[in-house]
Design a protein around this motif. Structure first.
Motif, PDB file in Angstrom:
ATOM      1  N   THR A 116       0.858  -1.180   0.000  1.00  0.00           N
ATOM      2  CA  THR A 116       0.000   0.000   0.000  1.00  0.00           C
ATOM      3  C   THR A 116       0.896   1.232   0.000  1.00  0.00           C
ATOM      4  O   THR A 116       2.119   1.122   0.096  1.00  0.00           O
ATOM      5  CB  THR A 116      -0.893   0.033   1.253  1.00  0.00           C
ATOM      6  N   THR A 117       0.300   2.418  -0.085  1.00  0.00           N
ATOM      7  CA  THR A 117       1.110   3.637  -0.070  1.00  0.00           C
ATOM      8  C   THR A 117       1.847   3.806   1.263  1.00  0.00           C
ATOM      9  O   THR A 117       2.902   4.443   1.319  1.00  0.00           O
ATOM     10  CB  THR A 117       0.244   4.881  -0.326  1.00  0.00           C
ATOM     11  N   SER A 118       1.310   3.236   2.333  1.00  0.00           N
ATOM     12  CA  SER A 118       1.987   3.326   3.629  1.00  0.00           C
ATOM     13  C   SER A 118       2.938   2.157   3.859  1.00  0.00           C
ATOM     14  O   SER A 118       3.727   2.181   4.809  1.00  0.00           O
ATOM     15  CB  SER A 118       0.958   3.382   4.769  1.00  0.00           C
ATOM     16  N   ASP A 119       2.894   1.161   3.003  1.00  0.00           N
ATOM     17  CA  ASP A 119       3.801   0.016   3.083  1.00  0.00           C
ATOM     18  C   ASP A 119       4.164  -0.416   1.659  1.00  0.00           C
ATOM     19  O   ASP A 119       3.789  -1.487   1.198  1.00  0.00           O
ATOM     20  CB  ASP A 119       3.137  -1.136   3.847  1.00  0.00           C
ATOM     21  N   PRO A 120       4.908   0.449   0.943  1.00  0.00           N
ATOM     22  CA  PRO A 120       5.210   0.188  -0.474  1.00  0.00           C
ATOM     23  C   PRO A 120       6.327  -0.844  -0.637  1.00  0.00           C
ATOM     24  O   PRO A 120       7.063  -1.146   0.301  1.00  0.00           O
ATOM     25  CB  PRO A 120       5.635   1.557  -1.001  1.00  0.00           C
ATOM     26  N   VAL A 121       6.446  -1.354  -1.856  1.00  0.00           N
ATOM     27  CA  VAL A 121       7.483  -2.330  -2.179  1.00  0.00           C
ATOM     28  C   VAL A 121       8.194  -1.915  -3.465  1.00  0.00           C
ATOM     29  O   VAL A 121       7.721  -1.055  -4.207  1.00  0.00           O
ATOM     30  CB  VAL A 121       6.895  -3.755  -2.362  1.00  0.00           C
ATOM     31  N   TYR A 122       9.345  -2.542  -3.697  1.00  0.00           N
ATOM     32  CA  TYR A 122      10.016  -2.402  -4.983  1.00  0.00           C
ATOM     33  C   TYR A 122      10.665  -3.716  -5.349  1.00  0.00           C
ATOM     34  O   TYR A 122      10.871  -4.594  -4.499  1.00  0.00           O
ATOM     35  CB  TYR A 122      11.038  -1.261  -4.961  1.00  0.00           C
ATOM     36  N   TRP A 123      10.971  -3.853  -6.630  1.00  0.00           N
ATOM     37  CA  TRP A 123      11.681  -5.025  -7.119  1.00  0.00           C
ATOM     38  C   TRP A 123      12.545  -4.594  -8.293  1.00  0.00           C
ATOM     39  O   TRP A 123      12.398  -3.496  -8.829  1.00  0.00           O
ATOM     40  CB  TRP A 123      10.700  -6.134  -7.539  1.00  0.00           C
ATOM     41  N   VAL A 124      13.469  -5.448  -8.652  1.00  0.00           N
ATOM     42  CA  VAL A 124      14.347  -5.174  -9.789  1.00  0.00           C
ATOM     43  C   VAL A 124      14.156  -6.286 -10.798  1.00  0.00           C
ATOM     44  O   VAL A 124      14.300  -7.476 -10.475  1.00  0.00           O
ATOM     45  CB  VAL A 124      15.824  -5.100  -9.362  1.00  0.00           C
ATOM     46  N   ARG A 125      13.830  -5.906 -12.027  1.00  0.00           N
ATOM     47  CA  ARG A 125      13.596  -6.881 -13.097  1.00  0.00           C
ATOM     48  C   ARG A 125      14.351  -6.440 -14.343  1.00  0.00           C
ATOM     49  O   ARG A 125      14.156  -5.341 -14.839  1.00  0.00           O
ATOM     50  CB  ARG A 125      12.093  -6.986 -13.398  1.00  0.00           C
ATOM     51  N   ALA A 126      15.274  -7.288 -14.802  1.00  0.00           N
ATOM     52  CA  ALA A 126      16.074  -7.000 -15.990  1.00  0.00           C
ATOM     53  C   ALA A 126      16.798  -5.657 -15.873  1.00  0.00           C
ATOM     54  O   ALA A 126      16.851  -4.871 -16.836  1.00  0.00           O
ATOM     55  CB  ALA A 126      15.192  -7.030 -17.249  1.00  0.00           C
ATOM     56  N   GLY A 127      17.343  -5.372 -14.690  1.00  0.00           N
ATOM     57  CA  GLY A 127      18.102  -4.148 -14.490  1.00  0.00           C
ATOM     58  C   GLY A 127      17.266  -2.899 -14.329  1.00  0.00           C
ATOM     59  O   GLY A 127      17.802  -1.792 -14.359  1.00  0.00           O
ATOM     60  N   VAL A 128      15.946  -3.066 -14.158  1.00  0.00           N
ATOM     61  CA  VAL A 128      15.051  -1.921 -14.002  1.00  0.00           C
ATOM     62  C   VAL A 128      14.356  -1.990 -12.647  1.00  0.00           C
ATOM     63  O   VAL A 128      13.812  -3.036 -12.269  1.00  0.00           O
ATOM     64  CB  VAL A 128      13.997  -1.882 -15.126  1.00  0.00           C
ATOM     65  N   LEU A 129      14.394  -0.894 -11.907  1.00  0.00           N
ATOM     66  CA  LEU A 129      13.732  -0.814 -10.606  1.00  0.00           C
ATOM     67  C   LEU A 129      12.299  -0.341 -10.799  1.00  0.00           C
ATOM     68  O   LEU A 129      12.042   0.651 -11.486  1.00  0.00           O
ATOM     69  CB  LEU A 129      14.493   0.151  -9.698  1.00  0.00           C
ATOM     70  N   GLU A 130      11.360  -1.063 -10.180  1.00  0.00           N
ATOM     71  CA  GLU A 130       9.944  -0.708 -10.233  1.00  0.00           C
ATOM     72  C   GLU A 130       9.389  -0.700  -8.812  1.00  0.00           C
ATOM     73  O   GLU A 130       9.822  -1.481  -7.956  1.00  0.00           O
ATOM     74  CB  GLU A 130       9.159  -1.699 -11.088  1.00  0.00           C
ATOM     75  N   THR A 131       8.445   0.182  -8.555  1.00  0.00           N
ATOM     76  CA  THR A 131       7.824   0.263  -7.232  1.00  0.00           C
ATOM     77  C   THR A 131       6.316   0.034  -7.341  1.00  0.00           C
ATOM     78  O   THR A 131       5.720   0.170  -8.408  1.00  0.00           O
ATOM     79  CB  THR A 131       8.059   1.636  -6.586  1.00  0.00           C
ATOM     80  N   PHE A 132       5.723  -0.346  -6.223  1.00  0.00           N
ATOM     81  CA  PHE A 132       4.266  -0.464  -6.126  1.00  0.00           C
ATOM     82  C   PHE A 132       3.853  -0.007  -4.734  1.00  0.00           C
ATOM     83  O   PHE A 132       4.480  -0.415  -3.757  1.00  0.00           O
ATOM     84  CB  PHE A 132       3.798  -1.895  -6.377  1.00  0.00           C
ATOM     85  N   PRO A 133       2.814   0.817  -4.647  1.00  0.00           N
ATOM     86  CA  PRO A 133       2.017   1.374  -5.724  1.00  0.00           C
ATOM     87  C   PRO A 133       2.864   2.176  -6.717  1.00  0.00           C
ATOM     88  O   PRO A 133       3.894   2.726  -6.359  1.00  0.00           O
ATOM     89  CB  PRO A 133       1.026   2.281  -4.994  1.00  0.00           C
ATOM     90  N   THR A 134       2.372   2.227  -7.944  1.00  0.00           N
ATOM     91  CA  THR A 134       3.090   2.929  -9.007  1.00  0.00           C
ATOM     92  C   THR A 134       3.209   4.414  -8.665  1.00  0.00           C
ATOM     93  O   THR A 134       2.205   5.056  -8.354  1.00  0.00           O
ATOM     94  CB  THR A 134       2.356   2.768 -10.350  1.00  0.00           C
ATOM     95  N   PRO A 135       4.398   4.968  -8.661  1.00  0.00           N
ATOM     96  CA  PRO A 135       4.566   6.382  -8.297  1.00  0.00           C
ATOM     97  C   PRO A 135       3.916   7.313  -9.314  1.00  0.00           C
ATOM     98  O   PRO A 135       3.852   7.011 -10.510  1.00  0.00           O
ATOM     99  CB  PRO A 135       6.083   6.563  -8.264  1.00  0.00           C
TER     100      PRO A 135
END
Length: 223
Positions: A116-135
């Motif tokens: 959630t926005t108060s407990d966000p996450v990120y991951w790295v896929r193929a050298g690209v960093l992505e977050t959720f929720p989407t900024p």
């Protein structure tokens, strides 16, 4: 002629780091070796100095992820220091999840990967960093990274790098140059005192910059 890193390596080790010609016997170019050793040295010195909070602040870059700047970040071999997302009130730390679990980040029944926005996450896929929720522009994310420069033999300084740490990069390259010359020397012990002295200087330099009395890291690999 300007005193460049290649000239410093030559002065410290006797290796002709400014030589751009191709050797007839091996097809190698000495200046190309020097550039690689300097680049490797800059990466290692950055990794060592980043353990000191004051240096970490100097070496990191902040990257904004939003609608306007792009919601993902191509790392280009940069090292992630931390990632945060603005929830509308404050910055929240993002926790990392495996890229394979990214599809579960919006699954409320997944207690581990749900975000959630108060407990966000990120991951790295193929050298690209992505977050959720989407900024977005109103809820941007910020990723702090360590970037590693390419340092050429003909350079005389390193951009966005502590001036006092540049000598460590040259010492690292001089150590590699000495080890390289040892390989073609029948009596390798000829270079042993020189190698030991360079490694001692590197150790003393890192210890001084880190402000600690314990034994600092030596350049990895080699003898």
């Amino acid at each position: 002629m300007a005193w460049d890193f290649g000239a410093e390596i030559h002065a410290l080790s006797g290796f002709d780091a400014d030589d751009t010609s191709t050797t007839a016997t091996s097809g190698e170019t000495l200046s190309a070796h020097a550039t690689q050793w300097l680049t490797d040295g800059a990466k290692e010195v950055i990794n060592i100095l980043s353990k000191n909070a004051s240096y970490l602040n100097l070496l990191t870059s902040s990257n904004t992820l939003s609608d306007a700047t792009g919601a993902t970040l191509s790392l280009n071999n940069a090292k992630i220091v931390n990632v945060v997302l603005h929830d509308g009130t404050r910055l929240q730390p993002c926790r990392i999840i495996p890229a394979s679990m990214r599809g579960r980040a919006n699954d409320i029944n997944d207690l581990i990967n749900y975000a959630t926005t108060s407990d966000p996450v990120y991951w790295v896929r193929a050298g690209v960093l992505e977050t959720f929720p989407t900024p977005t522009d109103s809820n941007p994310a910020y990723a702090e990274t360590l970037s590693y420069p390419t340092v050429a033999y003909s350079d005389s300084s390193i951009s966005s790098f502590p001036d006092e740490a540049e000598r460590l990069v040259v010492l690292h390259a001089a150590i590699r140059a000495t080890e390289y010359m040892m390989l073609s020397e029948e009596d390798q012990e000829v270079y042993a005192p020189q190698l030991a002295s360079l490694k001692e200087d590197f150790n003393k330099g890192t210890s001084l910059l880190l402000g600690r009395s314990s034994q600092p890291q030596q350049p990895q690999g080699g003898r």
